[in-house]
Design an enzyme around this catalytic site. Sequence first.
Site, mmCIF file in Angstrom:
data_model
loop_
_atom_site.group_PDB
_atom_site.id
_atom_site.type_symbol
_atom_site.label_atom_id
_atom_site.label_comp_id
_atom_site.label_asym_id
_atom_site.label_seq_id
_atom_site.Cartn_x
_atom_site.Cartn_y
_atom_site.Cartn_z
ATOM 1 N N CYS A 195 0.842 -1.196 0.000
ATOM 2 C CA CYS A 195 0.000 0.000 0.000
ATOM 3 C C CYS A 195 0.881 1.251 0.000
ATOM 4 O O CYS A 195 2.070 1.194 0.273
ATOM 5 C CB CYS A 195 -0.904 0.012 1.224
ATOM 6 S SG CYS A 195 -1.924 -1.464 1.418
ATOM 7 N N LYS B 153 4.565 -4.562 -5.840
ATOM 8 C CA LYS B 153 5.999 -4.397 -6.063
ATOM 9 C C LYS B 153 6.794 -4.616 -4.786
ATOM 10 O O LYS B 153 7.782 -5.330 -4.772
ATOM 11 C CB LYS B 153 6.282 -3.000 -6.623
ATOM 12 C CG LYS B 153 7.759 -2.729 -6.904
ATOM 13 C CD LYS B 153 8.280 -3.657 -7.981
ATOM 14 C CE LYS B 153 9.757 -3.448 -8.244
ATOM 15 N NZ LYS B 153 10.285 -4.445 -9.185
#
Length: 610
Positions: free
Chosen positions: A2, A605
């Site tokens: 996040c 990622k």
Amino acid sequence: MCGIVGAVAQRDITPILIEGLKRLEYRGYDSCGVALYMDGHLRRTRSTKRVAELSEQVAEDKLGGFTGIAHTRWATHGIPATYNAHPHFSAQGKDEPRIALVHNGIIENHEELRQELQGVGYVFESQTDTEVIAHLVNHLYAGDLFEAVQQAVRRLQGAYAIAVFCRDEPHRVVGARQGSPLVVGLGQNENFLASDALALAGTTDQIIYLEDGDVVDLQLARVWIVDQAGKQVERKAHTVQVHTGAAELGPYRHFMQKEIFEQPRAVGDTLQDIESITPELFGDGAYKVFKEIDSLLILACGTSYYAGLTAKYWIESIARIPVAVEIASEYRYRDSVPNPNALVVTISQSGETADTLAALKHVRSLGMQHTLTVCNVVTSAMVRECELAYITRAGVEIGVASTKAFTTQLTALFLLTLALAQTRGRLTEEQEAEHLKALRHLPAAIGAVLALEPQIMAWADRFASKENALFLGRGMHYPIALEGALKLKEISYIHAEAYPAGELKHGPLALVTEHMPVVTIAPKDALLEKLKSNMQEVRARGGELYVFADADSKIANAEGMHVIRMPEYYGALSPIVHTIPLQLLSYHTACVRGTDVDKPRNLAKSVTVE
């Protein structure tokens, strides 16, 4: 995973919040939102679409203000839905919302806290653990938000980075971190919070990296930080130059393609200024550490784990030191036998990988104090936690599927191999000169492989209709086969597995049919003849071979066997060179299949939660 952005200023911060979210999109998300203090009220806009759509919605809603927070969410508790998107508000009963909060991480005792708060009248509108924190802060609030947050985080179990502001104190944003990254950006009569310094590029280059347990109070002209014990502390501000050009595609179709083609530059930069092999490349005191150790323990996750597996072959054969390679998320929960004389090596692109950081802390608690990290971010938690470090110079990597970070990790690990060998008297001057020559030529060798892209694109057209694939390698190329299979499944959604070629008869051969493409890495090394026998086993069962073969390996195109010739055999560095065509094959296969290459489904990622 996040992303968080927060700000308190004397100007409209809406563009800063939105631009910050755009810079954090590469981390992956399924919803996003922004909240601001406006005319005595808390206002927010949330969306399950992209940040670009959120920006349009914010403009339509005419949101603006001097204090606010924003967030990109990757679902952990609760489905991707607007009501689960951050920021979350808290109000008691029918009161107007007083607290706005965003959160990265996982709160392990959220159910217990939820029941407690429901018992005193709080109504929950979402399925998230984050709303629990918002209500807890509101419940503890008695006129001082900073104090309320300090009290609240003492009740939390798990990992978190939070940013929160209050309707009753409109010129204040409070942040806290434990096991999840959070940075402070300093300005002139304005200050900022973010989960990544990249979010603040173009806004400020003065960055404070908060440490675990820190709680920070941001006001217009003041930043006040206390540690876990509630004691005021000073954290050093760093001048961080973030190159925003990394977020521009240029002539490329996707960031992954751009980053594949940046590898000659990235590897060259990682080797920059190295004129000789010396332990001090890894930090002051490295020589003493390298002399004292009797083994290595490598801890990593995902692609970085495969880099560690490759390094095991190098270190054991060249430096003659035994190496164990462990998946970090597994190792920390295993009843292992600690060796205080081992060098613990962590590998992480971001330096914030939660499982690897937790495993590092675990081994240190067992008395293993010699630590080294190979990392791409000099200011990361992993670099701060480790005794020694080698910083790769891959630059910002935006595509979720790692490319240049992996090859620069391998480059750094080969340097580590040579430094260990030299320290132990296993590297002659002639051998050092030979290896340095090969390393300096490596960017050009990678460039020559990139020129094979048109041939690989033709293979991708064949691959795109497949639903399964098998990857084979031997020796130090087996981890590269693992990485190739991971890349294909990550971005094309084709199920792919990798095996040592010698294991074919022990099970995988049962899967081989004319519908199963078998990708084989065939360098001209000591195992080539063995590998050729394995390839014949595949052909005999009707399997279709796709072979990356070195130019002089005497493997030719034939029925059921497609061959792309690599420019040259690259000796010990061959695994790095053979990585490139597997990246291109995965990339172009995904393009033909029409998947979201840079943001594959369900993946993020930077994995900053366990």
